[in-house]
Design an enzyme around this catalytic site. Structure first.
Site, short mmCIF file in Angstrom:
data_model
loop_
_atom_site.label_atom_id
_atom_site.label_comp_id
_atom_site.label_asym_id
_atom_site.label_seq_id
_atom_site.Cartn_x
_atom_site.Cartn_y
_atom_site.Cartn_z
CG ASN A 205 24.06 24.19 -19.48
OD1 ASN A 205 24.48 25.34 -19.59
ND2 ASN A 205 24.02 23.55 -18.33
CG HIS A 241 30.75 25.31 -12.82
ND1 HIS A 241 30.03 25.78 -11.75
CD2 HIS A 241 29.89 24.58 -13.58
CE1 HIS A 241 28.78 25.33 -11.84
NE2 HIS A 241 28.67 24.61 -12.94
CG ASP A 271 30.60 28.07 -9.37
OD1 ASP A 271 31.41 27.79 -10.28
OD2 ASP A 271 29.85 27.22 -8.85
O1 G2I Z 1 28.51 19.87 -10.62
C1 G2I Z 1 28.11 21.22 -10.73
C2 G2I Z 1 27.09 21.40 -11.83
C3 G2I Z 1 27.71 21.13 -13.17
N1 G2I Z 1 26.76 21.34 -14.25
C4 G2I Z 1 25.50 20.65 -14.12
C5 G2I Z 1 24.87 20.89 -12.76
O2 G2I Z 1 23.68 20.14 -12.63
C6 G2I Z 1 25.84 20.54 -11.66
O3 G2I Z 1 25.16 20.78 -10.43
C7 G2I Z 1 25.50 19.95 -9.36
C8 G2I Z 1 24.66 20.33 -8.15
O4 G2I Z 1 24.93 21.67 -7.79
C9 G2I Z 1 25.03 19.43 -6.98
O5 G2I Z 1 24.15 19.67 -5.87
O6 G2I Z 1 25.28 18.62 -9.69
C10 G2I Z 1 25.75 17.75 -8.68
C11 G2I Z 1 25.65 16.31 -9.15
O7 G2I Z 1 26.46 16.13 -10.26
C12 G2I Z 1 24.93 17.96 -7.40
O8 G2I Z 1 25.45 17.16 -6.35
C13 G2I Z 1 24.55 16.28 -5.78
C14 G2I Z 1 25.35 15.34 -4.91
O9 G2I Z 1 26.27 14.63 -5.72
C15 G2I Z 1 24.43 14.38 -4.22
O10 G2I Z 1 25.15 13.57 -3.32
C16 G2I Z 1 23.32 15.14 -3.47
O11 G2I Z 1 22.37 14.23 -2.95
O12 G2I Z 1 23.59 16.98 -5.00
C17 G2I Z 1 22.63 16.11 -4.42
C18 G2I Z 1 21.55 16.96 -3.73
O13 G2I Z 1 22.14 17.79 -2.76
#
Ligand code: G2I
Length: 466
Positions: A205, A241, A271
């Protein structure tokens, strides 16, 4: 009115056939279980042998308006955060599945298939992984995958085994796995995942691989060589994305070339972000972009489904990472369906009933405009929405919409507004949280109604600002 009802029956029959067909080849694509009026995106996708899903995260599982949509609209869920290494193996050899188990249980309770996300990724790794000596990291990675994929054996249909291993120029990202294990770590991760859960579909992925380019070429070459060597890979995830108006022109061609290698393709994290605030022009472009992506997937049989990276603009990762951008999803913050939702709905074969009446009345300034739409209709029931536009260049604080159901229609329930009925006369006032509409802004309320015989759009419909 028999045509829409007949159509709804055809959709449901087609859904059942598609689900049966999908099960026959071992991929459980089910329609959502909660009864919802009209076909949902999940049901429409299932009728095409696909899924349409959403990512979700644990904090939102306590939000009832959110889970009502999550549980009904989609037939697939991706665990957005809590299957990542940081959560599942926070210290070496100590595994914790409590949070991800809640999401998997939610999906099972709503007849939704689960994409596991993700087993080997450079991000959201607990600090201790970086300190593992080079000679031990392959064993640590194998052990992690054996435990996590083993725990979810039989519960996860698709696994994102390795995530984001390439740089934009197609070279390997210098993650801790790359540096300490070397090029072979990806193949080793796939072998470990296959051993842990032989029936899960195993995916690589990545992002910025939706169109043809250096990064997707690197992914292509890796998949090709894995297939030649017998490394167990079943699919590629194109995260998607995307940026408003910038869907790569080669998405469909790119999906096709992976399918031709003999792997499945999924749109895994869709998105489409814009500069905020939204307006009608941006919404229309976003709808066109969502339609393009959906059609590209539908054009290739091996494109098995589409997942949005959460579904409501109030729960998107975009604003925190791209300041000034957002509104990237298919429902707004109040769970109203956006034009992007309807674009996907129509691309998946849904027919939107769009009879509309608009009336403007006074109040102060140029007043407000109420537009009434029947958005879907089935035997004896319908779903409607009314959008209220503030025509003035100053904010509006409080609105009232009124109409008469001349043909005996009745309101069953209504959201994002407070309804009073007096015989056939309907009055809807704003809810406590949506009375303020910015200058030339809009808000929307929705409702379910019943009818017998005909269901014409009421006229006039009046909008009065406080
Ligand atoms: O970055 C967007 C996505 C890109 N591809 C891989 C996915 O796994 C990724 O998802 C995002 C989440 O949607 C976010 O929610 O990955 C991020 C981290 O790289 C996530 O962010 C994290 C924050 O950085 C943290 O501070 C927070 O504690 O989400 C955590 C939970 O809310």
């Amino acid at each position: 009115m028999s045509a829409p009802a007949g159509r709804a029956r055809r959709v449901l029959a087609a859904t059942a056939a598609a689900v049966a067909g999908a099960l026959a080849v071992g991929m459980a694509v089910a329609a959502p279980s909660t009864a919802e009026p009209g076909p949902t995106l999940g049901q429409l996708a299932a009728a095409k042998g696909r899924y349409f899903g959403s990512a979700t995260d644990n904090p939102t599982l306590n939000n009832a308006p959110y889970t009502a949509v999550l549980g009904s609209e989609f037939n697939q869920i991706t665990v957005g955060n809590t299957q990542k290494w940081q959560y599942t193996e926070p210290s070496r050899g100590q595994f914790d599945y409590s949070q991800a188990d809640r999401i998997v249980a939610f999906a099972q309770a709503h007849n939704q298939i689960v994409r596991g996300h993700t087993l080997a990724w450079h991000n959201q790794l607990p600090g201790w992984v970086n300190d593992v000596p080079a000679g031990e990291l392959l064993g640590v990675m194998r052990n992690h995958i054996a435990n996590v994929a083993g725990h979810y054996k039989g519960k996860v249909v698709h696994w994102d085994v390795v995530n984001e291993a390439f740089e934009e120029d197609g070279t390997r990202r210098q993650s801790v796995f790359q540096q300490k294990i070397g090029d072979s770590y990806i193949a080793e991760a796939f072998k470990a995942a296959r051993a842990a859960d032989p029936n899960a579909k195993l995916y690589y992925n990545d992002y910025n691989v939706e169109g043809i380019g250096a990064k997707s070429d690197a992914m292509y070459n890796m998949v090709k060589s894995f297939k030649q060597q017998g490394i167990p890979i079943d699919g590629v995830g194109l995260q998607a994305h995307l940026i408003l108006g910038q869907v790569p022109s080669t998405v469909r061609q790119n999906i096709k070339r992976f399918a031709d290698l003999g792997v499945d393709v999924a749109i895994t994290e869709l998105d489409i972000r814009m500069r905020t605030p939204r307006d009608a022009t941006k919404d229309a472009q976003q709808a066109a972009d969502y339609r393009t992506v959906t059609n590209a997937c539908l054009a290739v049989t091996r494109c098995v489904g589409i997942t949005v990276w959460d579904f409501s603009d109030g729960y998107s990762w975009i604003p925190s990472v791209f300041p000034g951008e957002g509104a990237a999803l298919i429902f707004d913050e109040n769970f109203n369906k956006k034009p992007s939702y309807w674009a996907v709905y129509e691309a998946l074969g849904g027919t939107r009933v769009t009879t509309t009446t608009t009336t403007t009345t006074g109040g102060t300034g140029t007043g407000c405009t109420a537009t009434y739409r029947v958005t879907s209709q089935w035997g004896g029931g319908f779903q409607g929405e009314v959008s209220i536009r503030n025509n003035d260049t100053t904010a509006l604080n409080g609105w009232t919409v009124q109409w008469t159901f001349a043909q005996g229609q009745a309101l069953a329930n209504l959201w994002n507004g407070v309804a009073t009925t007096n015989g056939q006369d309907i009055t809807v006032r704003n809810a406590s949280y949506n009375g303020t509409i910015d200058a030339v802004g809009t808000t929307t309320f929705g409702f379910i109604g019943s009818f017998s015989g005909s269901n014409p759009v009421p006229s006039p419909i009046t909008c009065t600002r406080a």
